[in-house]
Scaffold this motif. Sequence first.
Motif, short mmCIF file in Angstrom:
data_model
loop_
_atom_site.label_atom_id
_atom_site.label_comp_id
_atom_site.label_asym_id
_atom_site.label_seq_id
_atom_site.Cartn_x
_atom_site.Cartn_y
_atom_site.Cartn_z
N VAL A 1 -26.40 51.15 -96.84
CA VAL A 1 -26.34 50.35 -98.06
C VAL A 1 -27.77 50.05 -98.48
O VAL A 1 -28.65 49.82 -97.64
CB VAL A 1 -25.52 49.06 -97.86
CG1 VAL A 1 -24.11 49.40 -97.44
CG2 VAL A 1 -26.16 48.12 -96.86
N THR A 2 -28.01 50.04 -99.78
CA THR A 2 -29.37 49.88 -100.28
C THR A 2 -29.37 49.13 -101.59
O THR A 2 -28.36 49.10 -102.31
CB THR A 2 -30.04 51.27 -100.45
OG1 THR A 2 -31.43 51.11 -100.75
CG2 THR A 2 -29.36 52.08 -101.55
N TYR A 3 -30.52 48.53 -101.89
CA TYR A 3 -30.66 47.77 -103.14
C TYR A 3 -32.13 47.76 -103.56
O TYR A 3 -32.96 47.15 -102.87
CB TYR A 3 -30.15 46.34 -102.94
CG TYR A 3 -30.36 45.42 -104.12
CD1 TYR A 3 -29.91 45.76 -105.40
CD2 TYR A 3 -31.01 44.20 -103.97
CE1 TYR A 3 -30.11 44.92 -106.48
CE2 TYR A 3 -31.21 43.34 -105.05
CZ TYR A 3 -30.75 43.72 -106.30
OH TYR A 3 -30.96 42.89 -107.38
N GLU A 4 -32.43 48.46 -104.63
CA GLU A 4 -33.76 48.48 -105.24
C GLU A 4 -34.85 48.91 -104.24
O GLU A 4 -35.97 48.41 -104.28
CB GLU A 4 -34.11 47.10 -105.83
CG GLU A 4 -33.13 46.58 -106.87
CD GLU A 4 -33.11 47.41 -108.16
OE1 GLU A 4 -33.90 48.37 -108.27
OE2 GLU A 4 -32.29 47.11 -109.04
N ARG A 5 -34.52 49.84 -103.36
CA ARG A 5 -35.51 50.33 -102.40
C ARG A 5 -35.37 51.84 -102.26
O ARG A 5 -35.18 52.37 -101.17
CB ARG A 5 -35.33 49.63 -101.04
CG ARG A 5 -35.49 48.13 -101.14
CD ARG A 5 -35.83 47.43 -99.86
NE ARG A 5 -34.86 47.52 -98.80
CZ ARG A 5 -34.72 46.63 -97.83
NH1 ARG A 5 -35.49 45.54 -97.82
NH2 ARG A 5 -33.83 46.79 -96.87
N ASP B 1 -25.27 52.14 -103.20
CA ASP B 1 -26.49 51.68 -103.85
C ASP B 1 -26.15 50.63 -104.90
O ASP B 1 -25.48 50.92 -105.89
CB ASP B 1 -27.20 52.88 -104.49
CG ASP B 1 -28.56 52.51 -105.07
OD1 ASP B 1 -28.93 51.33 -105.03
OD2 ASP B 1 -29.26 53.43 -105.55
N ALA B 2 -26.61 49.39 -104.67
CA ALA B 2 -26.36 48.29 -105.61
C ALA B 2 -27.48 48.13 -106.63
O ALA B 2 -27.49 47.15 -107.39
CB ALA B 2 -26.15 46.99 -104.84
N SER B 3 -28.41 49.06 -106.69
CA SER B 3 -29.53 48.97 -107.62
C SER B 3 -29.04 49.03 -109.07
O SER B 3 -27.98 49.57 -109.37
CB SER B 3 -30.51 50.12 -107.38
OG SER B 3 -30.96 50.13 -106.04
N ARG B 4 -29.85 48.52 -109.97
CA ARG B 4 -29.47 48.52 -111.38
C ARG B 4 -29.34 49.94 -111.94
O ARG B 4 -28.45 50.23 -112.72
CB ARG B 4 -30.49 47.73 -112.19
CG ARG B 4 -30.45 46.22 -111.97
CD ARG B 4 -31.67 45.55 -112.54
NE ARG B 4 -32.88 45.93 -111.80
CZ ARG B 4 -34.11 45.53 -112.11
NH1 ARG B 4 -34.30 44.77 -113.18
NH2 ARG B 4 -35.15 45.90 -111.38
N ALA C 1 -23.03 51.14 -107.19
CA ALA C 1 -22.21 49.93 -107.37
C ALA C 1 -23.11 48.73 -107.68
O ALA C 1 -23.28 47.84 -106.84
CB ALA C 1 -21.37 49.68 -106.12
N PRO C 2 -23.72 48.67 -108.88
CA PRO C 2 -24.63 47.57 -109.19
C PRO C 2 -23.96 46.20 -109.16
O PRO C 2 -24.63 45.19 -109.01
CB PRO C 2 -25.13 47.93 -110.60
CG PRO C 2 -24.12 48.88 -111.16
CD PRO C 2 -23.59 49.64 -109.99
N ARG D 1 -21.09 47.31 -97.49
CA ARG D 1 -20.62 47.98 -96.27
C ARG D 1 -19.13 48.30 -96.39
O ARG D 1 -18.69 49.42 -96.05
CB ARG D 1 -20.86 47.09 -95.04
CG ARG D 1 -22.31 46.84 -94.66
CD ARG D 1 -22.37 46.33 -93.23
NE ARG D 1 -23.60 45.67 -92.87
CZ ARG D 1 -24.71 46.28 -92.47
NH1 ARG D 1 -24.75 47.61 -92.45
NH2 ARG D 1 -25.79 45.59 -92.11
N ASN D 2 -18.36 47.33 -96.85
CA ASN D 2 -16.92 47.57 -97.01
C ASN D 2 -16.64 48.63 -98.06
O ASN D 2 -15.69 49.41 -97.91
CB ASN D 2 -16.21 46.26 -97.36
CG ASN D 2 -16.05 45.33 -96.16
OD1 ASN D 2 -16.05 45.78 -95.01
ND2 ASN D 2 -15.93 44.04 -96.41
N ARG D 3 -17.44 48.67 -99.12
CA ARG D 3 -17.25 49.72 -100.11
C ARG D 3 -17.49 51.09 -99.48
O ARG D 3 -16.77 52.05 -99.77
CB ARG D 3 -18.21 49.51 -101.29
CG ARG D 3 -18.11 50.57 -102.38
CD ARG D 3 -16.80 50.50 -103.14
NE ARG D 3 -16.66 49.27 -103.87
CZ ARG D 3 -17.13 49.05 -105.10
NH1 ARG D 3 -17.76 50.02 -105.74
NH2 ARG D 3 -16.94 47.89 -105.69
#
Length: 321
Positions: A11-15, A40-43, A60-61, A71-73
């Motif tokens: 899982v990642t976000y803006e990295r 990836d929850a990034s914009r 999945a922003p 993680r569940n997603r």
Amino acid sequence: MPSLTLSVCIVTYERAEFLQRCLDALAAAPESIDEIVVVDASRVASSPESGGIPLRYVHAPELAGHMTRSRNRGLLSVRGEVIAFLDDDVTVRGGWGPALLRGFKDSGADATVGRTCNGLPGEEEYPREIGRLLTDGSLTDGFAALRREPCEVDHGIGANMAFTREVLCELGGFRDDYPGTALREDTDIFLRVKQLGGRSVFLPDAIVDHRPAPHVKGARFDTRYKLYGRRNHFVLLARYEGWRSRRLRSWIVGQFRGVRRVTGLRRRLERLAVVAVGLAFGAGAALRQARWNPTPARRSGRAAERLRRALSDPNRSAVSP
């Protein structure tokens, strides 16, 4: 025994830079890795490369700031019999995948935690038991320790942890209500494995190097981190053994005793404020999320049942050739 299939979930976000570094390391040591799932929850969506390892990319922003929901997603997409979770700021060492699967086969474990090195002087020496929940409610770590053989643990670290598909299905996935830094969400799922009668094992040969990336919001060990850390630890203990837990009471007392060990009036007052606010924050949350007796390990509700259906689907129980 037939070979186990392995899914790696990140899982990642803006990295994006750190994510690609993680994927490059997996591509350089692809043995036993059947697929990678990135949530990836990034914009803005990115286009990560996995060097030929099958990759499922989920943008999945709407999950920004909710690591355990990410993680569940990821669990809705994985197909392996063993599901490993890596932080986006780790790099695996050669032989990581084979060591991980060998650890499951040899130990019969339901969950494992691999050696997670942080590049700190002396971290390979750890005099205490690794990954234990102590009678005073505190936790030992030592996940960077150099050991010759695997050993049983109570809990693990989210940067390098893995589970059988079956145990994640029975649990109904991760509890996704450890807010802020999400501290203790990894401890929680390992303790739930233990509640089910399952076993968790530390694997010293399944090694990653962890170089923590900057937080998108705040900084590691800042006041926000400390407050949420105490809040989430309070909830963790209250759920594991209920409100009457001796460990919980001992831990609360220990938090205030720790204030007395701080030198300097200003620093002591600052520590006292963080402890008092953090514990009050935790007590309020535990009143809603815990009960007198231990909280059942198996999650309930629609989200948990959706995960169970996905994880028990025979069409998703093996990686496609």
